[in-house]
Structures are given as structure tokens and as C-alpha cells.
Design a protein around this motif. Structure first.
Motif: not given
Length: 180
Positions: A14-20, A24-25, A131-139
């Protein structure tokens, strides 16, 4: 993830720009050979909480107006393979797993299909929740409308950069002029 070499490897990844960070995940999930947080089952602390400390959570229903009950909802951001989501649903909660990686979301659905028998209802009278699964960014708020959730930044001078509050809303609240 108790081993220093795993922590070090993950930190370097995870070293590197926070935007990526999303990419990385996704890279970790796509490769699938280094997932040190995956214990192969639900979090033991959550198991204990649901099984032994019902006094802290109450039952899985909320009493609403006119004696109408609805299930409590639980959100598990960064849910991995979805073990905790499936456990919460087996205890009667409508549980939602949120993952930034499409591959991880796919793994959740695979876990649900392969091991549904492991997550049978724990309380027969209450039954299992969904139970439901979503693809998304919590932030980001791109996933929130799927749950009836409003994301609001608490930083007035820099919207989106402050602490984020998550508020559950019912459908009437979306059309109310009194939204916060």
C-alpha cells in the motif's frame, strides 16, 4: 494477521499515492495468493457478541410505528469473503457487505452459495435476515442509495474531507424537506 512479515508485506503493497488504494485492494483480491486478513470464517469476537451478549444488541427487530416491526440492518464495510455478513443474517439481521473489489464481492457470493447450510437461522421464530453484497467504496457515497443511507460529511469547510457520518433513512425520509 499476527505475523510481522505479513504486516510488512501488506504495508509495502500500500505504499504510494492514497488515490490508488482501491486498485491496490483489487490487486490483492485478483491475485488471491496473499489475503492475510482472511481467517476462513466469521470474526470470533462477533460470534461471541451475537451468541453470548444479546443484552448489548437486543433482538434483531426494531419496533416501529403502529406495532410494525422491521429487521435491524448491519453494514460490514470491507467485508472480505462475507463471513460476518452471513453470520449476522443467520442471527436475523438484514446484513450488507460492502467491498471495493469486484473480485471480493464475487467471492462473497461464492461463499454464500457454497456454505449457506453453515449459516442457518439461529433463532427459528425470527428466521434469517437477508444478506446482500455491494461493490463500492465506503469513503464515497456511490453505494449508499442502495441501502437507504445518507452519507454526510461533518466538515463544513472542506466537504468530503472531514469525518463521514452514515445515517439510515426510511423511504419517506428521502422525500422529506427536512433532510439534514
Amino acid at each position: 494477521m499476527a505475523y510481522p512479515e505479513e504486516r510488512s508485506r501488506l504495508s509495502k503493497h500500500f505504499d504510494g499515492p492514497e488515490s490508488s488504494y482501491k486498485d491496490r485492494w483489487a490487486d490483492l483480491w485478483d491475485a488471491g495468493d496473499f489475503l492475510p486478513w482472511d481467517r476462513g470464517g466469521p470474526n470470533p469476537a462477533l460470534i461471541d457478541l451475537l451468541d453470548q451478549r444479546k443484552d448489548l444488541l437486543g433482538d434483531c427487530f426494531i419496533q416501529e410505528v403502529a406495532a410494525v416491526k422491521r429487521r435491524k440492518r448491519a453494514l460490514v464495510p470491507g467485508c472480505g469473503r462475507g463471513y460476518d455478513v452471513l453470520l449476522l443474517a443467520s442471527h436475523g439481521y438484514d446484513a450488507y457487505g460492502l467491498e471495493v473489489s469486484a473480485k471480493a464481492t464475487q467471492r462473497c457470493l461464492e461463499e454464500k452459495a457454497a456454505n449457506a447450510h453453515t449459516y442457518s437461522p439461529k433463532n427459528e421464530s425470527a428466521g434469517a435476515g437477508e444478506s446482500t453484497f455491494l461493490n463500492g467504496d465506503f469513503f464515497q457515497s456511490n453505494w449508499a442509495s442502495d441501502l437507504g443511507v445518507l452519507m454526510r460529511s461533518t466538515s463544513d469547510d472542506a466537504p468530503g474531507l472531514g469525518t463521514t457520518d452514515v445515517e439510515a433513512l426510511d423511504q419517506e425520509s428521502f422525500s422529506s424537506p427536512d433532510l439534514p
